[in-house]
Design a protein around this motif. Sequence first.
Motif, PDB file in Angstrom:
ATOM      1  N   GLN A   6       0.813  -1.262   0.015  1.00 25.90           N
ATOM      2  CA  GLN A   6      -0.012  -0.062  -0.027  1.00 25.90           C
ATOM      3  C   GLN A   6       0.848   1.130  -0.083  1.00 25.90           C
ATOM      4  OE1 GLN A   6      -2.857  -0.790   3.239  1.00 25.90           O
ATOM      5  NE2 GLN A   6      -4.280  -1.537   1.839  1.00 25.90           N
ATOM      6  N   ASP A   8       2.232   4.741  -0.737  1.00 24.82           N
ATOM      7  CA  ASP A   8       1.854   5.693  -1.750  1.00 24.82           C
ATOM      8  C   ASP A   8       3.036   6.427  -2.158  1.00 24.82           C
ATOM      9  OD1 ASP A   8      -0.702   7.733  -2.423  1.00 24.82           O
ATOM     10  OD2 ASP A   8       1.091   8.959  -2.031  1.00 24.82           O
ATOM     11  N   VAL A  93       1.458   5.316   3.338  1.00 24.20           N
ATOM     12  CA  VAL A  93       0.710   4.507   2.640  1.00 24.20           C
ATOM     13  C   VAL A  93      -1.008   4.845   2.478  1.00 24.20           C
ATOM     14  CG1 VAL A  93       2.095   2.502   3.664  1.00 24.20           C
ATOM     15  CG2 VAL A  93       0.402   3.541   5.029  1.00 24.20           C
ATOM     16  N   HIS A  94      -1.397   4.275   1.591  1.00 30.91           N
ATOM     17  CA  HIS A  94      -3.067   4.793   1.335  1.00 30.91           C
ATOM     18  C   HIS A  94      -4.016   3.349   1.669  1.00 30.91           C
ATOM     19  CE1 HIS A  94      -1.001   3.390  -2.728  1.00 30.91           C
ATOM     20  NE2 HIS A  94      -2.233   2.766  -2.670  1.00 30.91           N
ATOM     21  N   PRO A  95      -4.270   3.485   2.874  1.00 26.98           N
ATOM     22  CA  PRO A  95      -5.331   2.483   3.198  1.00 26.98           C
ATOM     23  C   PRO A  95      -6.713   2.765   2.524  1.00 26.98           C
ATOM     24  CG  PRO A  95      -5.312   4.046   4.992  1.00 26.98           C
ATOM     25  CD  PRO A  95      -3.861   4.480   4.044  1.00 26.98           C
ATOM     26  N   GLU A  96      -7.325   1.795   2.666  1.00 31.80           N
ATOM     27  CA  GLU A  96      -8.704   1.766   1.800  1.00 31.80           C
ATOM     28  C   GLU A  96      -9.560   2.754   2.419  1.00 31.80           C
ATOM     29  OE1 GLU A  96     -10.451  -2.094   0.925  1.00 31.80           O
ATOM     30  OE2 GLU A  96      -9.048  -2.796  -0.132  1.00 31.80           O
ATOM     31  N   ALA A 191       1.413  -4.669   3.599  1.00 29.88           N
ATOM     32  CA  ALA A 191       0.978  -3.363   3.537  1.00 29.88           C
ATOM     33  C   ALA A 191       2.066  -2.227   3.364  1.00 29.88           C
ATOM     34  CB  ALA A 191      -0.261  -3.150   3.896  1.00 29.88           C
TER      35      ALA A 191
END
Length: 217
Positions: A6, A8, A93-96, A191
Amino acid sequence: MSIPAQLDHIVIAGPDLAGLVSWFAERTGVAAAPGGAHPTGTANALVALTVEGRRAPHYIELIGPDPSLDHPAPPTTFGIDALSGPAVVTYAVHPEDIDATVEGARARGFDPGEIWELSRRRPDGELLEWRLTRGGGAGGYASPFLIDWGSTEQPGLSDIPTIEVVSFERVEPDPAPLQAIHEALGLEDGALAEVVEGRPAGFRLTLRTPDGRTVAL
């Protein structure tokens, strides 16, 4: 190969943005594209990352004091005020679901920080807007900050120069505290950046240059 699923973007900071861009170009052969200025007194330049030759929603952010401003004191963003030269300082990071990730982490004993709304304009005038948690809290910059681009195009997919990322890891003399923070964030395995035991503490970023060399930053 170790690349956070994940990921970014990776942040490389320095006390002088032009010098930072030159430093990166000398080592990689890639000239970063101008990004824009931030309300925090910083400005950036960007390089998109590819994975095994494929374009991915990842990029490198080179960030330093905004050269268009007079700075009575260096910006504190990402610890720029304490840097004497370029350094890989942290990553995003880009979590949902950024809100749910923050709430879940707090319930598990780690506070990633408040979610802030930020923006900047690209050189072509387009406004970019995003939400993020600010790093440098309980986990320091060794732990990632979280970001959500909403309806804005992720900068790694824009028309900017690219370089291939080979691996990205975090080295820690004692991995346990950072691993506990990663567990508290509640993201799936892989992640986040892998934490490996070693010295000195810091990030280990390996890139493959356009002429095929591997470079560790």
